[in-house]
Design a protein around this motif. Structure first.
Motif, PDB file in Angstrom:
ATOM      1  N   UNK A   1      14.491  -8.107 -11.240  1.00 49.28           N
ATOM      2  CA  UNK A   1      13.269  -9.345 -10.773  1.00 49.28           C
ATOM      3  C   UNK A   1      13.197  -9.204  -8.914  1.00 49.28           C
ATOM      4  N   UNK A   2      13.355  -8.683  -8.316  1.00 48.99           N
ATOM      5  CA  UNK A   2      13.261  -8.259  -6.916  1.00 48.99           C
ATOM      6  C   UNK A   2      12.625  -7.896  -6.551  1.00 48.99           C
ATOM      7  N   UNK A   3      12.289  -6.475  -7.298  1.00 46.73           N
ATOM      8  CA  UNK A   3      12.400  -4.823  -6.784  1.00 46.73           C
ATOM      9  C   UNK A   3      10.706  -5.162  -7.751  1.00 46.73           C
ATOM     10  N   UNK A   4      10.312  -5.769  -8.671  1.00 46.28           N
ATOM     11  CA  UNK A   4       9.096  -5.742 -10.140  1.00 46.28           C
ATOM     12  C   UNK A   4       8.244  -6.614  -9.542  1.00 46.28           C
ATOM     13  N   UNK A   5       7.258  -5.837  -9.401  1.00 49.65           N
ATOM     14  CA  UNK A   5       5.656  -6.529  -9.517  1.00 49.65           C
ATOM     15  C   UNK A   5       5.680  -6.973 -10.571  1.00 49.65           C
ATOM     16  N   UNK A   6       4.986  -8.301 -10.264  1.00 45.45           N
ATOM     17  CA  UNK A   6       4.485  -8.978 -11.465  1.00 45.45           C
ATOM     18  C   UNK A   6       3.309  -8.580 -12.062  1.00 45.45           C
ATOM     19  N   UNK A   7       3.000  -7.966 -13.256  1.00 45.43           N
ATOM     20  CA  UNK A   7       1.652  -7.423 -13.684  1.00 45.43           C
ATOM     21  C   UNK A   7       0.365  -8.939 -14.462  1.00 45.43           C
ATOM     22  N   UNK A   8       0.703 -10.303 -14.385  1.00 45.93           N
ATOM     23  CA  UNK A   8       0.338 -11.180 -14.823  1.00 45.93           C
ATOM     24  C   UNK A   8      -0.986 -11.449 -14.023  1.00 45.93           C
ATOM     25  N   UNK A   9      -1.349 -11.384 -12.586  1.00 54.06           N
ATOM     26  CA  UNK A   9      -1.718 -11.977 -11.738  1.00 54.06           C
ATOM     27  C   UNK A   9      -3.432 -10.418 -12.353  1.00 54.06           C
ATOM     28  N   UNK A  10      -2.822  -9.064 -12.436  1.00 53.24           N
ATOM     29  CA  UNK A  10      -3.761  -8.353 -12.526  1.00 53.24           C
ATOM     30  C   UNK A  10      -4.734  -8.560 -13.907  1.00 53.24           C
ATOM     31  N   UNK A  11      -3.241  -8.938 -15.056  1.00 56.87           N
ATOM     32  CA  UNK A  11      -4.212  -9.439 -16.430  1.00 56.87           C
ATOM     33  C   UNK A  11      -5.311 -10.652 -16.013  1.00 56.87           C
ATOM     34  N   UNK A  12      -4.817 -11.205 -15.880  1.00 56.86           N
ATOM     35  CA  UNK A  12      -5.862 -12.681 -15.405  1.00 56.86           C
ATOM     36  C   UNK A  12      -6.955 -12.102 -14.851  1.00 56.86           C
ATOM     37  N   UNK A  13      -6.636 -10.956 -13.769  1.00 54.06           N
ATOM     38  CA  UNK A  13      -7.945 -11.262 -12.669  1.00 54.06           C
ATOM     39  C   UNK A  13      -9.112  -9.876 -13.632  1.00 54.06           C
ATOM     40  N   UNK A  14      -8.947  -9.324 -14.459  1.00 56.84           N
ATOM     41  CA  UNK A  14      -9.309  -8.616 -15.818  1.00 56.84           C
ATOM     42  C   UNK A  14     -10.214  -9.717 -16.406  1.00 56.84           C
TER      43      UNK A  14
ATOM     44  N   UNK B   1       0.677  -0.756  -0.155  1.00 53.73           N
ATOM     45  CA  UNK B   1      -0.170   0.086  -0.396  1.00 53.73           C
ATOM     46  C   UNK B   1       0.592   1.076  -0.261  1.00 53.73           C
ATOM     47  N   UNK B   2       0.156   2.355  -0.892  1.00 55.24           N
ATOM     48  CA  UNK B   2       1.043   3.548  -0.670  1.00 55.24           C
ATOM     49  C   UNK B   2       2.515   3.585  -1.736  1.00 55.24           C
ATOM     50  N   UNK B   3       3.063   2.289  -2.565  1.00 50.36           N
ATOM     51  CA  UNK B   3       4.002   2.410  -3.124  1.00 50.36           C
ATOM     52  C   UNK B   3       3.798   2.183  -5.025  1.00 50.36           C
ATOM     53  N   UNK B   4       4.306   2.418  -5.673  1.00 49.55           N
ATOM     54  CA  UNK B   4       4.492   2.394  -7.492  1.00 49.55           C
ATOM     55  C   UNK B   4       4.128   1.413  -7.433  1.00 49.55           C
ATOM     56  N   UNK B   5       3.150   1.017  -8.461  1.00 54.87           N
ATOM     57  CA  UNK B   5       2.347  -0.548  -9.229  1.00 54.87           C
ATOM     58  C   UNK B   5       3.664  -1.364  -9.133  1.00 54.87           C
ATOM     59  N   UNK B   6       4.617  -0.828 -10.662  1.00 50.73           N
ATOM     60  CA  UNK B   6       5.736  -2.041 -11.031  1.00 50.73           C
ATOM     61  C   UNK B   6       7.070  -1.909 -10.760  1.00 50.73           C
ATOM     62  N   UNK B   7       7.623  -0.316 -10.852  1.00 54.97           N
ATOM     63  CA  UNK B   7       9.129  -0.289 -10.834  1.00 54.97           C
ATOM     64  C   UNK B   7       8.670   0.605  -9.722  1.00 54.97           C
ATOM     65  N   UNK B   8       9.602   0.286  -8.470  1.00 55.00           N
ATOM     66  CA  UNK B   8       9.930   1.927  -7.284  1.00 55.00           C
ATOM     67  C   UNK B   8      10.693   2.532  -7.868  1.00 55.00           C
ATOM     68  N   UNK B   9      10.806   3.553  -7.749  1.00 54.99           N
ATOM     69  CA  UNK B   9      12.503   4.358  -8.088  1.00 54.99           C
ATOM     70  C   UNK B   9      13.554   3.927  -6.796  1.00 54.99           C
ATOM     71  N   UNK B  10      14.178   4.097  -7.283  1.00 54.05           N
ATOM     72  CA  UNK B  10      15.543   4.293  -6.499  1.00 54.05           C
ATOM     73  C   UNK B  10      15.972   3.204  -6.189  1.00 54.05           C
TER      74      UNK B  10
END
Length: 114
Positions: free
Chosen positions: A65-78, A51-60
């Motif tokens: 891949x350790x700091x990357x949010x996978x967008x695939x579950x979001x696409x599957x849910x949609x 909560x309160x973080x950038x959705x995919x890649x956080x600055x800094x």
């Protein structure tokens, strides 16, 4: 946060299974909807729960891949939401047609008698 999501998934899944076991067709349809919501929430929670973080890649942080949010579950849910809506609409039409032909909305067709 994880406990709240897990509790919500459990309540939705339990309510969906309970409604699936009911004798009336409308309750079965609502049970399928709740169960699909539980599965969607489970798939969505596998992506990332922050909560309160950038959705995919956080600055800094390094863009690996350790700091990357996978967008695939979001696409599957949609996609699952759209398919679930179409499935519910189809089941409601079948429910109305079945009720018109048989005069009852019980799953077994005999109205609970005999």
């Amino acid at each position: 946060m994880e406990e709240i999501i897990a509790l919500a998934i459990g309540v939705l899944a339990a309510s969906g299974v309970w409604l699936l076991l009911r004798p009336r067709t409308f309750q079965v349809i609502m049970g399928l909807s709740l169960l699909s919501y539980a599965v969607n929430l489970f798939i969505f929670s596998m992506g990332s729960l922050s909560i309160g973080h950038e959705p995919i890649i956080r600055p800094g942080l390094p863009a690996d891949l350790k700091h990357y949010t996978d967008p695939m579950p979001q696409a599957l849910v949609l996609t699952a939401i759209v398919i679930g809506f179409a499935m519910t609409a189809l089941f409601l039409v079948v429910l109305l047609a079945s009720r018109g032909f048989t005069g009852t909305d019980h799953v077994d067709g005999d109205g609970g008698h005999g």
